[in-house]
Design a protein around this motif. Sequence first.
Motif, PDB file in Angstrom:
ATOM      1  N   TYR A  76      48.039  53.391  48.570  1.00 41.02           N
ATOM      2  CA  TYR A  76      49.269  53.182  47.800  1.00 41.02           C
ATOM      3  C   TYR A  76      50.541  53.279  48.623  1.00 41.02           C
ATOM      4  CZ  TYR A  76      48.419  58.266  47.504  1.00 41.02           C
ATOM      5  OH  TYR A  76      48.124  59.573  47.800  1.00 41.02           O
ATOM      6  N   ASN A  77      50.403  53.418  49.921  1.00 44.48           N
ATOM      7  CA  ASN A  77      51.585  53.386  50.791  1.00 44.48           C
ATOM      8  C   ASN A  77      51.145  53.025  52.207  1.00 44.48           C
ATOM      9  OD1 ASN A  77      50.489  55.762  51.890  1.00 44.48           O
ATOM     10  ND2 ASN A  77      51.825  57.100  50.694  1.00 44.48           N
ATOM     11  N   ALA A 137      45.352  45.804  46.204  1.00 44.87           N
ATOM     12  CA  ALA A 137      44.507  44.652  46.545  1.00 44.87           C
ATOM     13  C   ALA A 137      45.067  43.912  47.753  1.00 44.87           C
ATOM     14  CB  ALA A 137      44.386  43.714  45.344  1.00 44.87           C
ATOM     15  N   LYS A 138      46.381  43.781  47.813  1.00 48.61           N
ATOM     16  CA  LYS A 138      47.012  43.122  48.960  1.00 48.61           C
ATOM     17  C   LYS A 138      46.800  43.943  50.234  1.00 48.61           C
ATOM     18  CE  LYS A 138      50.626  40.679  46.367  1.00 48.61           C
ATOM     19  NZ  LYS A 138      52.085  40.590  46.102  1.00 48.61           N
ATOM     20  N   ARG A 139      46.912  45.258  50.120  1.00 48.78           N
ATOM     21  CA  ARG A 139      46.673  46.117  51.283  1.00 48.78           C
ATOM     22  C   ARG A 139      45.211  46.001  51.726  1.00 48.78           C
ATOM     23  NH1 ARG A 139      50.811  49.645  52.418  1.00 48.78           N
ATOM     24  NH2 ARG A 139      52.393  49.943  50.800  1.00 48.78           N
ATOM     25  N   ALA A 140      44.290  45.954  50.764  1.00 48.70           N
ATOM     26  CA  ALA A 140      42.866  45.817  51.089  1.00 48.70           C
ATOM     27  C   ALA A 140      42.605  44.521  51.845  1.00 48.70           C
ATOM     28  CB  ALA A 140      42.037  45.865  49.808  1.00 48.70           C
ATOM     29  N   VAL A 193      45.651  37.718  43.370  1.00 44.54           N
ATOM     30  CA  VAL A 193      46.217  37.970  44.705  1.00 44.54           C
ATOM     31  C   VAL A 193      45.166  38.164  45.784  1.00 44.54           C
ATOM     32  CG1 VAL A 193      48.328  38.947  43.745  1.00 44.54           C
ATOM     33  CG2 VAL A 193      46.424  40.479  44.353  1.00 44.54           C
ATOM     34  N   PHE A 194      43.904  38.362  45.400  1.00 49.06           N
ATOM     35  CA  PHE A 194      42.847  38.541  46.399  1.00 49.06           C
ATOM     36  C   PHE A 194      42.288  37.155  46.725  1.00 49.06           C
ATOM     37  CE2 PHE A 194      38.734  40.635  47.802  1.00 49.06           C
ATOM     38  CZ  PHE A 194      39.325  41.409  48.787  1.00 49.06           C
ATOM     39  N   PRO A 195      41.987  36.864  47.992  1.00 50.80           N
ATOM     40  CA  PRO A 195      41.564  35.518  48.371  1.00 50.80           C
ATOM     41  C   PRO A 195      40.440  34.965  47.496  1.00 50.80           C
ATOM     42  CG  PRO A 195      41.937  36.836  50.322  1.00 50.80           C
ATOM     43  CD  PRO A 195      42.058  37.771  49.159  1.00 50.80           C
ATOM     44  N   ALA A 196      40.554  33.702  47.148  1.00 50.37           N
ATOM     45  CA  ALA A 196      39.597  33.069  46.240  1.00 50.37           C
ATOM     46  C   ALA A 196      38.182  33.045  46.805  1.00 50.37           C
ATOM     47  CB  ALA A 196      40.057  31.648  45.922  1.00 50.37           C
TER      48      ALA A 196
END
Length: 370
Positions: free
Chosen positions: A74-75, A163-166, A220-223
């Motif tokens: 989360y950061n 999800a973007k960070r992952a 937002v996670f790649p398709a």
Amino acid sequence: MSVLFSPIKLRGLNLPNRIMVSPMCQYSAVDGEANDWHFTHINSLALSGAAMFCIEATHVEAIGRITPGCLGLYNDATEAALKPILASVRKRSKTAVAMQLAHAGRKGSSHTPWDGGQQIPVAEGGWQAVAPSAIAHKAGEAAPLELDAAGLARIRDAFVAAAKRAERLGIDALELHGAHGYLLHQFLSPISNKRSDQYGGSLENRMRFPLEVFDAVRAVFPATKPVGMRVSSTDWVEGGWDLAQTIEFVTELKKRGIDWIDASSGGVSPLQKIPLGPGYQVPFAQAIKQATGVTTIAVGLVTEAKQSEDIVASGKADMVALARGMLYDPRWGWHAAAELGGQVEAPPQYWRSQPATQKALFGATTFGTR
């Protein structure tokens, strides 16, 4: 040929076998940050022979952690702490790495299990938990704060940010935690959700927020990368969430492109009565698979190679996930392959470990020395 050691495809992810290391909370992070414990734990189980390793419940905001020792994403600090661990895994293992994104909701601000697991009061270093409704998990606990529109938006956005960070970390797949009495499950269950707005009451309304979170993460996670969900198939409490509602929920998730359902159960109420036994949750995975056609993962006291083979070979589930069995035997996949006639990936440093009767286990021959 072993079905357990046959390949399966999840979107663009090609797995060589049907085994996943289940996400297991380690309660060992500091301020949500992974450390040397996680380095050892993750790198060890990435060599288990399982096609996919799922990182433990990784919480999308600080107050969404179950305990002060729970992992977060989360950061920038929590993201940075995972980077060298994943880099090490990629050097030594070909296993796919998934991550379970989670929010504890009203079960947050708790002591670790080995310290009793009870709620930590705010005055003693805990935090104000949040939930669909201001109903405590059990008698004697402080009630959570009922989430308003701003709170729902904040948490939905936190799942998206995680999800973007992952994705930046190179995670291969995501699993949303919709089980075990944590926040998304709290919205689904009529035991914990007593709201009178569009997020409570009818099944359609109770499903709304978990579906919104899934949609937001999927967007937002790649398709090419899969997103699944762990669900509690039943609360094991009369009048609570049950298998029929789970099937309706999975049917809605299927319309949105869910890639797998990890079929667990329980966790939303201390009144639950769970009939524990080997493979006791397998019938849930089977029923969900038969009703919806969605790829299912069986989990819960799945410990033996032949048991796992039977589950997938008979079509009861598409994959199995092991937790305690992997902790007890970190090379479970190797031993299962030896028993069932399968092959696993292993680093060349370990090729000589295979028994003389199992020369095909690693798909490699013994090498000589000078």
